[in-house]
Write an enzyme that holds these catalytic residues in place. Structure first.
Site, short mmCIF file in Angstrom:
data_model
loop_
_atom_site.label_atom_id
_atom_site.label_comp_id
_atom_site.label_asym_id
_atom_site.label_seq_id
_atom_site.Cartn_x
_atom_site.Cartn_y
_atom_site.Cartn_z
N TYR A 2 0.83 -1.20 0.00
CA TYR A 2 0.00 0.00 0.00
C TYR A 2 0.87 1.26 0.00
CZ TYR A 2 -3.42 3.41 1.73
OH TYR A 2 -4.21 4.51 1.87
N LYS A 6 1.44 4.27 -2.93
CA LYS A 6 1.26 5.70 -2.66
C LYS A 6 2.51 6.49 -3.06
CE LYS A 6 -2.62 6.17 -0.08
NZ LYS A 6 -3.66 7.10 -0.38
N ASN A 31 -4.60 8.72 9.17
CA ASN A 31 -5.89 8.03 9.29
C ASN A 31 -7.01 9.06 9.51
OD1 ASN A 31 -3.86 5.90 9.81
ND2 ASN A 31 -5.69 4.65 10.01
N ARG A 70 -1.43 4.46 15.25
CA ARG A 70 -1.81 5.25 14.08
C ARG A 70 -1.95 6.70 14.50
NH1 ARG A 70 -0.45 1.15 12.22
NH2 ARG A 70 -1.52 -0.21 10.77
#
Length: 172
Positions: A2, A6, A31, A70
């Protein structure tokens, strides 16, 4: 995979911008959560998923040891960051991290949401997600300096705003 995808997209965009003499600001969003997000799409994030479980009075399941981190950023702060660059003649070129700069454990997030709803405490499942990143947070000082922007909402205020919105759009 992922993250590599990006980064490849950033490189393609920056190469195009350089070839066409266009200043390009890339926002690396952490997030993102908040009012307006889908409550039925499992890919929209764990904040809405945890919220749905806690609203139903269920214990929130935690993967690994619950210590995965996160950087959770409220959509309002993301919108402010984007707006801060739109009409600038001196828009900064390159990537800027948009987050709170605070690494929050998944366990702390789940506990906060469970407490908001009076749901049972979160529980460890012993499950793992292949390829999941253990820690992901950003350094926002360069973004704050470049844009004169800073997040206004901490996780407690953001989670409360999301829960209140969910209660309005999906009454029990």
């Amino acid at each position: 995979m992922y993250g590599a995808t990006k980064l490849a997209q950033e490189h393609l965009l920056m190469a195009w911008a350089g070839a066409h003499d266009v200043i390009t600001t890339v926002f690396r969003l952490q997030n993102v959560y908040g009012p307006g997000q889908s409550l039925t799409n499992s890919y929209t994030g764990i904040v809405s998923l945890f919220s749905q479980l806690a609203r139903r009075g269920e214990s929130i399941p935690l993967y690994e040891d619950g210590a995965i981190t996160r950087d959770f950023v409220l959509i309002d702060d993301v919108a402010d960051a984007i707006a801060s660059v739109l009409d600038r003649a001196d828009a900064p070129a390159g990537p800027l991290d948009i987050g709170t700069g605070v690494a929050t454990t998944i366990s702390d997030l789940a506990r906060s949401i469970a407490e908001f709803h009076g749901a049972p405490a979160p529980h460890l499942t012993g499950k793992f997600r292949d390829g999941d990143v253990r820690h992901a947070a950003c350094e926002i000082a360069p973004t704050e300096e470049a844009l004169g922007w800073a997040p206004r909402f901490d996780l407690t205020a953001g989670v409360a705003a999301l829960q209140e919105w969910i209660d309005r759009v999906d009454p029990r």
